[in-house]
Design an enzyme around this catalytic site. Structure first.
Site, PDB file in Angstrom:
ATOM      1  N   LYS A  57      -0.082 -12.943  -1.904  1.00  0.00           N
ATOM      2  CA  LYS A  57       0.718 -11.765  -1.537  1.00  0.00           C
ATOM      3  C   LYS A  57       2.211 -12.109  -1.439  1.00  0.00           C
ATOM      4  O   LYS A  57       3.050 -11.241  -1.364  1.00  0.00           O
ATOM      5  CB  LYS A  57       0.213 -11.179  -0.211  1.00  0.00           C
ATOM      6  N   LYS A  89       0.729  -6.825   5.906  1.00  0.00           N
ATOM      7  CA  LYS A  89      -0.563  -7.073   5.265  1.00  0.00           C
ATOM      8  C   LYS A  89      -1.021  -8.453   5.702  1.00  0.00           C
ATOM      9  O   LYS A  89      -0.259  -9.190   6.325  1.00  0.00           O
ATOM     10  CB  LYS A  89      -0.418  -7.022   3.737  1.00  0.00           C
ATOM     11  N   ARG A  90      -2.276  -8.805   5.386  1.00  0.00           N
ATOM     12  CA  ARG A  90      -2.715 -10.159   5.691  1.00  0.00           C
ATOM     13  C   ARG A  90      -1.761 -11.163   5.050  1.00  0.00           C
ATOM     14  O   ARG A  90      -1.176 -10.895   3.992  1.00  0.00           O
ATOM     15  CB  ARG A  90      -4.153 -10.391   5.172  1.00  0.00           C
ATOM     16  N   THR A 105      -3.796  -1.018  -0.490  1.00  0.00           N
ATOM     17  CA  THR A 105      -3.878   0.355   0.018  1.00  0.00           C
ATOM     18  C   THR A 105      -2.689   0.633   0.945  1.00  0.00           C
ATOM     19  O   THR A 105      -2.296   1.782   1.102  1.00  0.00           O
ATOM     20  CB  THR A 105      -5.206   0.595   0.768  1.00  0.00           C
ATOM     21  N   LYS A 146      -0.120   4.012   1.582  1.00  0.00           N
ATOM     22  CA  LYS A 146       0.255   4.584   2.881  1.00  0.00           C
ATOM     23  C   LYS A 146       1.774   4.611   3.040  1.00  0.00           C
ATOM     24  O   LYS A 146       2.344   5.578   3.546  1.00  0.00           O
ATOM     25  CB  LYS A 146      -0.388   3.765   4.010  1.00  0.00           C
ATOM     26  N   HIS A 189     -14.092  -6.111  -5.223  1.00  0.00           N
ATOM     27  CA  HIS A 189     -12.765  -5.940  -4.629  1.00  0.00           C
ATOM     28  C   HIS A 189     -11.806  -7.058  -4.937  1.00  0.00           C
ATOM     29  O   HIS A 189     -10.678  -7.056  -4.446  1.00  0.00           O
ATOM     30  CB  HIS A 189     -12.870  -5.828  -3.103  1.00  0.00           C
TER      31      HIS A 189
END
Ligand code: 73E
Length: 835
Positions: A571, A565-566, A673, A677, A374
């Site tokens: 990110k 998100k985290r 992911t 969504k 992952h």
């Protein structure tokens, strides 16, 4: 009493009994029964929680009927079973999801209404099981839903953490963690299977001896033995009878244990040991994408893996099968390396407990396991200090040495003398201290290895698993992630679901490709209007919650620009903040400018020990405090940090998004992911060519996607050339102003120390190339704003995003795993007692 026909419209329907009937009458009766016999209350004195429990037990009864039917069917047919091993399952609330999958949401709504309670009010009462950190755990939950929906026999194995992911509170702009005591009011969705328990050894040493038959044997004398008890949660598929089990292990002290210590009179020792045993499943490690190398974490991994394998072997043998055929009964998927110790444990069980010879044991093992990677982040690749590993798992250390020796013998012949290759393929790393490389253990022991998006699988072959790919290319494939439309559309966005189904029927819920039938309405002004009306209503609902939780008043007509998100440097939430500050500065310099109003919404947890991530949260809230209270910006900019991002909150946020921020440094986000969504719910994406963004852009069309930034290749190249963030800082005026303001305390009441680490890191190191992508990002955001002015064009793009997201159903992902890796087929289940 038990067999009663319903008086309602359909006279043919038989209420089999109050525990299985699906009509409004049957449900009402079931709720009242449970209120009385389970909660011990009558309606007038029942609390909200009493009603929630009564309702949930009524639903669970109906799941159990399908579950027992499924188990029966599986055992009769001797079907291959998928076993999903994951240290995390981020399930989210069960109640509403189960109502949808049972197909009785409407009926239950009416039943509760007739009993004088509101269904949504009860649904909101559920405390979600947060047994995961982020995407990896949520993926496991989506996959469980799709396995059941596709009628595939499957068991999910994991840990029943007593405390899941911490709850996040924001105080004075900083993240504060609180424990997640999700079990405190009881959990109606699980069934404790006290009789299903296994012993797991830990620590100690290994004795070697020759048995009477002259066989070399090992006897592991543990320092400690713990017991794992099974807790099962039924996972029902959408409108099918298939109901699979999620089997989570709770650690306890074995009975024998207390006896020994009590007899020797050492009460304190007994109590201490009991606590040590119970500690193993006590708490989820809150690190996403990092590893901590802690003994307890290794114990957790081994604990649940050993229980699960013992359980599977038991199931296999009880079917009268030979141990050598284990891999015919089970296909075991490793969700990252967290359960990779399964490979050594399988060998131990086959050799030491079931008397197989090495070659036979190795054949069974390497036909059983498949491994999903992952992440490419080096800090997330699991390794264990060899000494520490040996102190917890002495027998497994021996086995790993032997696996490694046999494997390297084989490698040496093939790569003759290439020491670089040999050391990169070795399971044991050399350095000042030796260490075990879990990814390498997973690779040797698995027959299949996959990444989670096309780009990621490609990069795996070129970087971290390069030598593995060269050595056994046939093992590699890509399985792009997916998400379940049941939770992420039907449950989260009922209004959009109704609008879609009105046009194209309900088939899309199980066959998401059918969403493409919406394309024909993309230019229909009436449909566009209804589409944007739903969006507006979802934004209004979110606005209310934002006001309640943060006190910030936001305008539902403004663009909802969402990054949830985290919190992680890769990110790049801080890139988003730099854009926000830039807009603020433009407004300050030119208060009359015509700017598209935006509401910046952030949410996400930072690992408690990750300083920089916590500082990024503080930066967001600090900028927010200034911007939200500045009359000059005249409500054209708002900044919200929505606290405690979890599944429940995600369900409320996605439907309200106009813009989806997917802005990781290219090559760093394996898949993502949330990107899927959001797009399914009609948000447009601004994103880099990273993870699944690449494939999302491919299907929605480049004209319906806002692309910016360096490619993965360009990122690598830039680094190799010697990337210097300072030159970007110096040469871009708006960027320099924004950074200087952060540094000088402009957003922090003139405190010029608080963000020093963050600023210095950006201008002198910038490991994730925030500054290199800034200009391209801001230019792209300007295009987003312009696009938002044209309501019809935006509506069209939004509709097309949803219409073209069929590929990203987890049903598609699971079908690929079934066909290419697991070789399993669906097994339709007939309901017991149904004709
Ligand atoms: O890109 C996501 C991916 O969508 C990736 O970062 C995440 O997995 C998602 C599902 O495939 C992920 N989480 C972890 N590694 N990758 C991880 C690592 C250590 C502990 C907990 C989670």
């Amino acid at each position: 009493e038990e067999k009663e026909t319903v008086k309602s419209e359909n006279k043919e329907v038989l209420i089999q009994d109050a525990r299985t009937g699906l009509t409004v009458e049957a449900l009402k009766k079931a709720i009242l029964n449970n209120l009385f016999y389970v909660q011990g209350k009558y309606p007038e004195i029942a609390t909200r929680n009493d009603y929630y429990m009564a309702l949930s037990f009524a639903v669970r009864d109906r799941l159990l009927q399908r579950w027992t039917s499924s188990v029966k069917q599986y055992l009769e047919g001797k079907n291959r079973v998928v076993s999903y091993l994951s240290a995390e399952y981020l399930l989210g609330p069960h109640l509403a999801n189960n109502l949808i999958n049972l197909g009785i949401y409407k009926e239950m709504e009416q039943a509760t209404q007739e009993l004088g309670v509101n269904l949504q009010w009860l649904i909101d009462k559920e405390v979600e099981p947060g047994l995961g950190n982020g995407g990896l755990g949520r993926l496991a939950a989506c996959y469980m839903d799709s396995l059941a929906t596709l009628e595939v026999p499957a068991i999910g194995y994991g840990i029943r953490y007593q405390f899941g992911i911490f709850e996040q509170d924001i105080r004075d702009g900083w993240q504060v963690e609180d424990t997640d005591n999700w079990l405190r009011r009881g959990n109606p969705w699980e069934i404790a299977r006290r009789e299903l328990n296994y012993e797991v050894k830990l620590g100690g040493y290994v004795q070697h001896y020759m048995d009477r038959d002259g066989r070399y044997r090992s006897n592991w004398m543990p320092e400690l033995t713990v017991k794992g008890v099974a807790y099962d949660t039924p996972i029902l598929g959408y409108k099918v009878n298939t109901c699979n089990a999620l089997r989570l292990w709770k650690s306890e002290a074995p009975k024998s244990f207390d006896f020994q210590s009590f007899n020797s009179g050492d009460y304190n020792h007994a109590v201490n040991q009991k606590i040590i045993c119970e500690n193993i499943s006590k708490v989820l490690y809150p690190n996403d994408e990092t590893i901590s190398g802690k003994i307890l974490r290794l114990q957790q991994q081994y604990f649940f893996v050993s229980c699960s394998l013992q359980d599977m072997i038991g199931i296999h043998l009880r079917q009268g099968e030979k141990i050598e055929d284990f891999n015919v009964t089970f296909a075991v998927q490793l969700n990252d390396t967290h359960p990779a110790i399964a490979i050594a444990e399988m060998m131990r069980l086959l050799l030491d407990e079931h008397d197989l010879e090495w070659v036979d044991a190795w054949r069974v093992t390497t036909r059983t396991f498949a491994y999903t990677n992952h992440t490419l982040l080096p800090e997330a690749l699991e390794t264990w200090d060899l000494e520490l590993f040996g102190s917890v798992l002495p027998r497994h250390l021996e086995l790993i040495y032997e696996i490694n020796k046999r494997f390297l013998d084989e490698v040496t012949i093939k790569v003759y003398g290439d020491h670089q290759k040999i050391s990169s393929l070795s399971i044991i790393g050399e350095g000042p201290r030796k260490f075990i490389k879990m990814a390498n253990l997973a690779c040797v022991g698995s027959f299949a290895i996959n990444g989670v998006a096309a780009l990621h699988s490609d990069l795996l072959k070129k970087t971290v698993l390069k030598d593995w790919y060269a050595y056994s290319p046939e093992k590699f494939s890509n399985k792009t992630n997916g998400v379940t439309p049941r939770r992420w559309m039907v449950l989260s966005n009922p209004k959009l679901t109704a609008l879609i189904s009105e046009k194209i029927g309900e088939n899309w819920i199980k066959h998401l490709d059918e969403l493409k039938n919406l394309e024909q309405y993309a230019d229909d002004p009436e449909f566009q209007k209804s589409w944007m009306q739903v969006k507006l209503e979802m934004k209004q609902e979110l606005a209310k919650r934002i006001l309640g939780k943060t006190g910030v008043k936001v305008d539902p007509e403004s663009m909802f620009d969402i990054q949830v998100k985290r919190i992680h440097e890769y990110k790049r939430q801080h890139l988003n903040v730099l854009h926000l500050i830039t807009l603020y500065n433009r407004l300050k310099q030119n208060p009359k400018m015509d700017m598209v109003p935006r509401t910046f919404i952030f949410a996400g947890k930072a690992a408690p020990g990750y300083k920089m991530a916590k500082l990024i949260i503080k930066l967001i809230t600090s900028v927010g405090d200034l911007v939200n209270n500045d009359p000059d910006v005249n409500h054209r900019l708002k900044v919200v940090f929505y606290p405690n991002y979890n599944v429940t909150n995600a369900q409320r946020i996605y439907p309200a998004a106009d813009l989806s921020e997917q802005i990781s440094t290219a090559g760093k986000e394996a898949s993502g992911t949330g990107n899927m969504k959001l797009s399914m719910n009609g948000a447009l994406t601004i994103g880099t060519l990273d993870g699944a963004n690449v494939e999302i852009r491919e299907v929605v069309g480049e004209e319906n996607f806002f692309l910016f930034g360096l490619t993965a290749e360009e990122v690598t190249q830039k680094r190799n050339e010697g990337y210097d963030p300072y030159t970007y800082y110096k040469s871009n005026k708006e960027l320099k102003l924004a950074i200087d303001q952060i540094a000088s305390g402009y957003f922090s009441h003139l405190d010029d120390k608080i963000f020093k680490d963050l600023v210095n890191n950006l201008i002198y190191h910038d490991p994730f190339l925030v500054l290199a992508d800034y200009e391209s990002y801001v230019a792209c955001q300007d295009k987003v704003s312009e696009a938002f002015r044209d309501k019809a064009a935006w509506a069209r793009m939004s509709i097309l995003n949803t219409a073209r997201m069929g590929k990203f159903s987890s049903d598609r992902s699971i079908r690929e795993y079934c066909d290419d890796i697991w070789k399993v087929k669906s097994v339709p289940v007939h309901l017991n007692g149904d004709s």
